[in-house]
Design an enzyme around this catalytic site. Sequence first.
Site, mmCIF file in Angstrom:
data_model
loop_
_atom_site.group_PDB
_atom_site.id
_atom_site.type_symbol
_atom_site.label_atom_id
_atom_site.label_comp_id
_atom_site.label_asym_id
_atom_site.label_seq_id
_atom_site.Cartn_x
_atom_site.Cartn_y
_atom_site.Cartn_z
ATOM 1 N N GLU A 3 0.873 -1.174 0.000
ATOM 2 C CA GLU A 3 0.000 0.000 0.000
ATOM 3 C C GLU A 3 0.907 1.220 0.000
ATOM 4 O OE1 GLU A 3 -3.429 -0.176 2.547
ATOM 5 O OE2 GLU A 3 -3.570 -2.356 2.407
ATOM 6 N N ARG A 252 -11.124 -8.639 -2.391
ATOM 7 C CA ARG A 252 -11.184 -7.486 -1.498
ATOM 8 C C ARG A 252 -11.622 -7.914 -0.102
ATOM 9 N NH1 ARG A 252 -8.156 -3.667 -3.916
ATOM 10 N NH2 ARG A 252 -9.093 -2.740 -5.774
#
Length: 266
Positions: A3, A252
């Site tokens: 991320e 997800r």
Amino acid sequence: MPEGDTIHQAARRLHTALAGHVVTRSDLRVPKLATVDLTGRTVLDVTPRGKHLLTRIEGGLTLHSHLRMEGSWRLYAPGERWSGGPGYQIRAILGTAERTAVGYRLPVLELMRTADEHKAVGHLGPDLLGPDWDPGRALDNLLATPERPLGEALLDQRNLAGIGNVFKSEICFLLGTTPWLPIGELSAETAARLPALSKKLLEANRDRPSRTTTGRDLPGRRLYVYGRAPHPCLRCGTPIRKAQQGDGSRDRPTYWCPTCQRGPAP
């Protein structure tokens, strides 16, 4: 999981190792780049943009890569054994006299003119860890589709760049709302906290080897909810839950506490 925080760490490592050095080995193992040879050119810098990496090379060229879920760049000294995975997973090799950068499992790898970088990253919203960070514009982007679930809005890099599944779940927990709550239903106070909280979490982890949102550096205690189902919530003891979010086209995984977080949930 790559991320914004880990991408900035990767960019810093690559920049320190490669910038200012001449490429002595070049091997880009994707069909459209198979004949490209960057040897003899100097690496100018490695810059992060959201979850993208831009390696700028002498001659007005940029090697653009994106790690997504499983990609990584590894650095090796001369003679050091490469250990990032089997050889068939290598997508890029950029070597200098002192270090070699090896890109494993890179789902995105393309060479472009530096002047055309906007074609790869121009769609991104304000970068939470970048010089273009603008909390007001990020919040306006998020609230532009008030019916959209908060978790999906946070993952949309066009709104703000750098958040992935981990920070999505953690931000929603700290706001006390489920990831399925329409973002337009946030209170004005909660909405106003959102950009600053997001930036605070990523900044706190930009230089850390182990990501934490709780402030604790202990196994099983570093994160409030992500990856912790069905263990008890660190605040209230309720078992953490897990479900997929989105249209199903991507993996997800989403975690939340049904007691601490208000709003709809599967």
